[in-house]
Design an enzyme around this catalytic site. Structure first.
Site, PDB file in Angstrom:
ATOM      1  N   ALA A 144       0.811  -1.146  -0.088  1.00  0.00           N
ATOM      2  CA  ALA A 144      -0.109  -0.050  -0.064  1.00  0.00           C
ATOM      3  C   ALA A 144       0.735   1.361  -0.005  1.00  0.00           C
ATOM      4  CB  ALA A 144      -0.905  -0.118   1.141  1.00  0.00           C
ATOM      5  N   ASP A 147       4.255   2.410  -5.471  1.00  0.00           N
ATOM      6  CA  ASP A 147       3.860   3.462  -6.571  1.00  0.00           C
ATOM      7  C   ASP A 147       2.653   2.922  -7.501  1.00  0.00           C
ATOM      8  OD1 ASP A 147       5.220   5.657  -7.586  1.00  0.00           O
ATOM      9  OD2 ASP A 147       5.377   4.507  -9.603  1.00  0.00           O
ATOM     10  N   ASP A 200       5.484  -7.205   7.805  1.00  0.00           N
ATOM     11  CA  ASP A 200       6.501  -7.787   7.293  1.00  0.00           C
ATOM     12  C   ASP A 200       6.193  -9.332   6.679  1.00  0.00           C
ATOM     13  OD1 ASP A 200       8.929  -9.558   7.203  1.00  0.00           O
ATOM     14  OD2 ASP A 200       9.622  -8.619   8.902  1.00  0.00           O
ATOM     15  N   ASP A 241      -3.650  -8.497 -16.067  1.00  0.00           N
ATOM     16  CA  ASP A 241      -2.857  -8.110 -17.334  1.00  0.00           C
ATOM     17  C   ASP A 241      -3.404  -6.880 -17.425  1.00  0.00           C
ATOM     18  OD1 ASP A 241      -2.210  -7.650 -19.905  1.00  0.00           O
ATOM     19  OD2 ASP A 241      -1.273  -9.424 -19.953  1.00  0.00           O
ATOM     20  N   HIS A 242      -2.878  -5.803 -17.346  1.00  0.00           N
ATOM     21  CA  HIS A 242      -3.575  -4.549 -17.436  1.00  0.00           C
ATOM     22  C   HIS A 242      -4.199  -4.141 -18.842  1.00  0.00           C
ATOM     23  CE1 HIS A 242       0.137  -2.465 -18.503  1.00  0.00           C
ATOM     24  NE2 HIS A 242      -0.575  -1.461 -18.914  1.00  0.00           N
ATOM     25  N   GLU A 302       6.638   2.402 -27.418  1.00  0.00           N
ATOM     26  CA  GLU A 302       6.890   3.248 -26.007  1.00  0.00           C
ATOM     27  C   GLU A 302       7.891   3.920 -26.317  1.00  0.00           C
ATOM     28  OE1 GLU A 302       5.852   1.567 -22.021  1.00  0.00           O
ATOM     29  OE2 GLU A 302       6.972  -0.297 -22.917  1.00  0.00           O
ATOM     30  N   ASP A 361       8.638  -9.038 -20.201  1.00  0.00           N
ATOM     31  CA  ASP A 361       8.084  -7.864 -19.754  1.00  0.00           C
ATOM     32  C   ASP A 361       6.658  -7.557 -20.632  1.00  0.00           C
ATOM     33  OD1 ASP A 361       7.770  -5.396 -18.086  1.00  0.00           O
ATOM     34  OD2 ASP A 361       8.412  -4.210 -19.878  1.00  0.00           O
ATOM     35  N   HIS A 400       1.156  -8.973 -22.297  1.00  0.00           N
ATOM     36  CA  HIS A 400       0.442  -8.315 -23.067  1.00  0.00           C
ATOM     37  C   HIS A 400       0.264  -8.573 -24.607  1.00  0.00           C
ATOM     38  CE1 HIS A 400       1.049  -6.191 -19.332  1.00  0.00           C
ATOM     39  NE2 HIS A 400       2.033  -5.484 -19.700  1.00  0.00           N
ATOM     40  N   LYS A 420      11.184  -0.387 -26.336  1.00  0.00           N
ATOM     41  CA  LYS A 420      11.098   1.060 -25.700  1.00  0.00           C
ATOM     42  C   LYS A 420      11.748   1.915 -26.560  1.00  0.00           C
ATOM     43  CE  LYS A 420      10.251  -0.833 -21.141  1.00  0.00           C
ATOM     44  NZ  LYS A 420       8.887  -0.376 -21.038  1.00  0.00           N
TER      45      LYS A 420
HETATM   46  C1  BG6 Z   1       4.109  -2.716 -18.286  1.00  0.00           C
HETATM   47  C2  BG6 Z   1       5.527  -3.065 -18.378  1.00  0.00           C
HETATM   48  O1  BG6 Z   1       3.438  -4.015 -17.813  1.00  0.00           O
HETATM   49  O2  BG6 Z   1       3.578  -2.223 -19.229  1.00  0.00           O
HETATM   50  C3  BG6 Z   1       6.222  -1.793 -18.853  1.00  0.00           C
HETATM   51  O3  BG6 Z   1       6.055  -3.651 -17.259  1.00  0.00           O
HETATM   52  C4  BG6 Z   1       5.337  -0.888 -19.806  1.00  0.00           C
HETATM   53  O4  BG6 Z   1       7.679  -1.845 -19.260  1.00  0.00           O
HETATM   54  C5  BG6 Z   1       3.949  -0.921 -19.337  1.00  0.00           C
HETATM   55  O5  BG6 Z   1       6.054   0.308 -19.961  1.00  0.00           O
HETATM   56  C6  BG6 Z   1       3.147  -0.285 -20.692  1.00  0.00           C
HETATM   57  O6  BG6 Z   1       1.830  -0.183 -20.320  1.00  0.00           O
HETATM   58  P1  BG6 Z   1       0.994   0.894 -21.177  1.00  0.00           P
HETATM   59  O7  BG6 Z   1      -0.326   0.570 -20.465  1.00  0.00           O
HETATM   60  O8  BG6 Z   1       1.543   2.162 -20.856  1.00  0.00           O
HETATM   61  O9  BG6 Z   1       1.143   0.574 -22.696  1.00  0.00           O
END
Ligand code: BG6
Length: 483
Positions: free
Chosen positions: A11, A14, A86, A178-179, A217, A236, A241, A341
């Site tokens: 919590a 970041d 902890d 997985d965002h 990116e 990564d 993704h 990147k």
């Molecule tokens: C994350 C990676 O899962 O996704 C990062 O660890 C990457 O390295 C990021 O920058 C990219 O996410 P988004 O939503 O900005 O495309």
């Protein structure tokens, strides 16, 4: 929605600050939280509840997409409590248990508990085992576990981690984030062609020449060298993704599907994804690393000069690949994926390129017509575009012209908000299930070994460019370009 407790490990980190507290607040403002709920934050730094609530408030003022409203704000903040924690210390779990139970009694909450692990990967199995042995995860209500990526660092570690999680939670209680699956356009993919007969008619394997998935990116490795130099773009971005985007793109569901059907279909796509073999490794996969360059007019260092990166690092910051899905629909249609990147722009998109028709109109296009394209922009902007050819009356030639559809919706919910809401409701459609994760690691594993054994050269590209020339050649051999 029934009352519940959200237990947030990490919590003070970041992610909590930038994404999770704002997500909870926006759900609250939009009446998507239960009427009564408790949030318990855990971290190593000792805070009082007051200090923690102030931190939450600061994070909302800095990062919330909806403005802080006076009404209900204090009540929202008062739901937060903090416990110094902890992960390896049994007494931490006893204190946590006491706090959760005390708040459940005070607020008259059922024992519904959502555990959110936003912690270093090395702590995940320690925490889950302790949750089980300490009794914190034994509830008379429901329990769910949200885990952040990375889910393992190879096939064996992912399997070991999963087994650990399964000692405390059933598969249907585990929500692997997985965002990319939380991005609104990705969530739309499943129904987009159902609600648009025009798009549905384009989704025809006789018309599609290839599919391109790009996640580019502009940022470099930032402050994450210790993690990133071991992970590389392959772990990564690709294992999670990009392969999720491949699955979501290739779904092609004929009617509104049940979450279970979507999962089965995704799994089938992963099973049909042709492995990159020794013979195709050199021709179908490109790995590269950035050299120094310039982005938005600013000089940026080479990857090997970034803070914390070894000067001799052979890590990949860029991957491109040619994939084939061996099922009836996608037979013979290449999927090209790429991510990197320090490229020229930030953009995640899916492009469908359509086949050319032989025409008798060579006079109008001596160099060849541009292909028709369907472009789904996923982020940072969201739109659907169609590229068609239109006659330019001045030159009397056909030139590509693009029409773009956007929703004009500003202030859309963020991925974390959508995903957290789904998890509160117990809907796991847009989370990665174990089978998908395992199959993607199985697909990736031989590539990791090949990288390890240096069987694939590491190309380079200039920071701020569109990527290595080898990636352009990859498509040129099929007479295509990246879009
Ligand atoms: C994350 C990676 O899962 O996704 C990062 O660890 C990457 O390295 C990021 O920058 C990219 O996410 P988004 O939503 O900005 O495309």
């Amino acid at each position: 929605m029934e009352g519940m407790t959200v237990v947030l490990f990490g919590a003070t980190g970041d992610l909590a600050k930038r994404k999770l507290f704002p997500a909870l607040y926006n759900l609250y403002v939009e009446n998507k939280m239960p009427e009564v709920f408790s949030v318990i934050g855990l971290g190593r730094t000792p805070y009082t509840d007051d200090v923690f609530q102030t931190k939450v408030e600061q994070s909302l003022r800095a990062f919330s997409r909806s403005k802080i409203q006076d009404e209900g704000f204090q009540q929202f903040l008062s739901s937060f409590r903090y416990s110094t924690f902890d992960a390896t210390e049994p007494t931490s779990y006893e204190q946590l248990n006491d706090l959760i139970e005390r708040r459940e009694r005070e607020l008259n909450l059922p024992e519904n508990r959502l555990f959110y692990l936003s912690v270093a990967p090395s702590l995940i199995d320690v925490i889950t085992s302790n949750l089980a042995t300490s009794g914190v995860s034994q509830t008379s209500g429901w329990k769910r576990l949200i885990v952040e990526k990375p889910f393992g660092s190879d096939l064996a570690s992912a399997r070991a981690l999963n087994e650990k999680l399964r000692t405390a939670f059933n598969e249907d209680e585990i929500y692997r984030i997985d965002h990319y699956l939380g991005k609104p356009m990705v969530q739309n993919l499943e129904t987009l062609i159902l609600v648009n007969p025009v798009l549905d008619s384009l989704f025809n394997h006789q018309l599609i020449a290839n599919v391109q998935i790009t996640a580019s990116e502009t940022v470099g490795v930032e402050t994450r060298a210790p993690y990133y130099d071991k992970a590389g773009a392959i772990r990564d971005m690709v294992q999670n993704h990009l392969l999720q985007l491949v699955m979501m793109t290739a779904l092609h569901l004929p009617k509104k599907a049940h979450p279970e059907e979507i999962r089965t279909k995704k799994m089938e796509i992963m099973q049909a994804l042709r492995p990159i073999q020794e013979e195709t490794l050199q021709t179908d996969l490109i790995r590269a690393q950035y050299n120094e360059g310039e982005i938005f007019g600013i000089d940026v260092p080479a990857y090997r000069e970034e803070p914390g990166v070894p000067h001799s690092s052979m890590n990949d910051t860029y991957i491109a690949a040619r994939l084939f899905i061996d099922n009836e629909f996608w037979e013979g249609i290449p999927f090209y994926i790429r991510t990197g990147k320090r490229l020229d722009k930030k953009s995640t998109r899916i492009v469908f390129e359509f086949k050319e028709r032989p025409t008798q109109l060579e006079d109008y296009h001596p160099e060849g017509l541009a292909p028709n394209l369907l472009i789904l922009e996923i982020s940072p902007n969201e739109s659907i575009s169609l590229q068609v050819n239109m006659k330019d009356p001045s030159s009397n030639r056909f030139e590509p012209s693009t029409i773009t559809f956007t929703t004009n919706l500003n202030n859309q919910p963020e991925a974390y908000e959508l995903l957290l809401h789904d998890a509160l409701l117990g809907n796991a459609t847009f989370f990665a299930n174990w089978k998908e994760v395992e199959l993607s690691w199985e697909w990736i594993q031989p590539l990791l070994v090949a990288f390890e054994e240096n069987r694939l050269p590491l190309a380079t590209y200039t920071a701020g460019s569109t990527g290595p020339k080898e990636a352009r050649q990859l498509l040129a051999t099929d007479h295509f370009n990246w879009w």
